[in-house]
Motif scaffolding. Sequence first.
Motif, PDB file in Angstrom:
ATOM      1  N   SER A  35     -48.540 -31.713 -24.868  1.00  0.00           N
ATOM      2  CA  SER A  35     -48.911 -32.916 -25.532  1.00  0.00           C
ATOM      3  C   SER A  35     -50.340 -32.767 -25.738  1.00  0.00           C
ATOM      4  O   SER A  35     -51.141 -33.887 -26.230  1.00  0.00           O
ATOM      5  CB  SER A  35     -48.544 -34.096 -24.581  1.00  0.00           C
ATOM      6  N   LYS A  36     -51.207 -31.679 -25.123  1.00  0.00           N
ATOM      7  CA  LYS A  36     -52.363 -31.331 -25.772  1.00  0.00           C
ATOM      8  C   LYS A  36     -52.606 -29.966 -25.478  1.00  0.00           C
ATOM      9  O   LYS A  36     -52.181 -29.100 -24.720  1.00  0.00           O
ATOM     10  CB  LYS A  36     -53.352 -32.226 -24.332  1.00  0.00           C
ATOM     11  N   LEU A 161     -52.605 -38.526 -32.545  1.00  0.00           N
ATOM     12  CA  LEU A 161     -52.159 -37.581 -31.597  1.00  0.00           C
ATOM     13  C   LEU A 161     -52.500 -36.165 -32.012  1.00  0.00           C
ATOM     14  O   LEU A 161     -53.156 -35.482 -31.335  1.00  0.00           O
ATOM     15  CB  LEU A 161     -50.528 -37.603 -31.159  1.00  0.00           C
ATOM     16  N   ASN A 164     -56.453 -35.971 -32.145  1.00  0.00           N
ATOM     17  CA  ASN A 164     -57.281 -35.896 -30.580  1.00  0.00           C
ATOM     18  C   ASN A 164     -56.464 -34.909 -29.945  1.00  0.00           C
ATOM     19  O   ASN A 164     -57.646 -34.282 -28.919  1.00  0.00           O
ATOM     20  CB  ASN A 164     -56.955 -37.092 -29.946  1.00  0.00           C
ATOM     21  N   ASN A 165     -55.263 -34.449 -29.895  1.00  0.00           N
ATOM     22  CA  ASN A 165     -54.653 -33.768 -28.962  1.00  0.00           C
ATOM     23  C   ASN A 165     -54.169 -32.103 -29.316  1.00  0.00           C
ATOM     24  O   ASN A 165     -53.804 -31.352 -28.473  1.00  0.00           O
ATOM     25  CB  ASN A 165     -53.340 -34.504 -28.245  1.00  0.00           C
TER      26      ASN A 165
END
Length: 364
Positions: A35-36, A161, A164-165
């Motif tokens: 998720s990142k 998402l 940013n990730n």
Amino acid sequence: MYKVTMLAVLLAGALNAQAAMVYTGDKIDGHPVISKLDVDDLQAGKVYRFMFQGASNGIGQHWYVPVLVAKGATPGPKLGLQAAVHGDELNGIRVIQQVFEQLNPAELKGTVVGALGANPTGMLANNRNWQVPTDGGYTVDFNRIWPGKEKGNPAEQQAWLLWNNLWAGNANLFVDMHTQSTGTEYPLFIYADYRNPQVKKMAELFPADQIKADPGEKGTVETTFVEQKIPAITLEIGQPKLYQPELIARSLTGVRNLMVDQGMTPGKLGATAKEQKTYIGNEMTSIRAEMGGFAEVLVKVGDSVVKGQKVAVQRNAFGDILREYTATQTGKVLAIGNDPLRESGALLVRILFTNPDAKCADGC
Ligand SMILES: [Zn+2]
């Protein structure tokens, strides 16, 4: 000795605290779900495959974007590549695959991250837009909403998402790969913000057919990066819903040139805009259907046209001519509508040209 060891432990702790890879613990088809992404947190000299967890959908599941990461043996620039922000625009998928097929992480300086299908909803629907099934359904142009919204609609959340990730901190050079829309066609073409000299240089490392010096468009991936002072281009690779090997090969040459120019990979530059004799214009105009009907476009992408030249005719179902269309500028044919069925407002011919006005030097 003890002090040195303690310092090392503290330092390692501090670095770990900054490390920001987030693994959800899931795997899809054997690939770890993240998720990142934080490329600084990955081991050097390796290629990784991840599934990036994007926005959630109405059945309570997530959309995933397959991501390739090559972390070079030595530090260097961070190149980001993204395909299929518009779901029907697929040539870029094959370009990114080939970039990674040719990469050797042992001799790579820096990192390359490739996102293979940013808009899975559009890809599955054969459609450029993000598909939202809620209340009978609506669609969102996924290249007009960046950098997205944390609490927006699903398309805005997906963009948020990804921005940013996936991309934040992991790209300081960016190529967003598109094609023309379904029913229309481009050559190998680049939108580049010539107000930024790094962007101009980047664009001209590609052996494209045409480049538009362009001030950009709010909400696009390219402009969102450029606003953050990260050089980025929109690479338009021909037609949608096709793999076009010659255009894919030239796109690959461009990406490789970019890496050679940045010192990321050894070797010599391949063909650039100079060798390709790329046509660089600063303004474009679109000739659009004034009514519905079957269009016959009389010019091809890349043709030179002169103002007043007949470029398209539109007929009714019986073959009677309804309208004739002429070039509104002298320049190069940048795009055509190749689907005969044209509603009013549909693109027939787009012409790239050079406006001599000084205020248009970097794009109008
Ligand atoms: Zn597109």
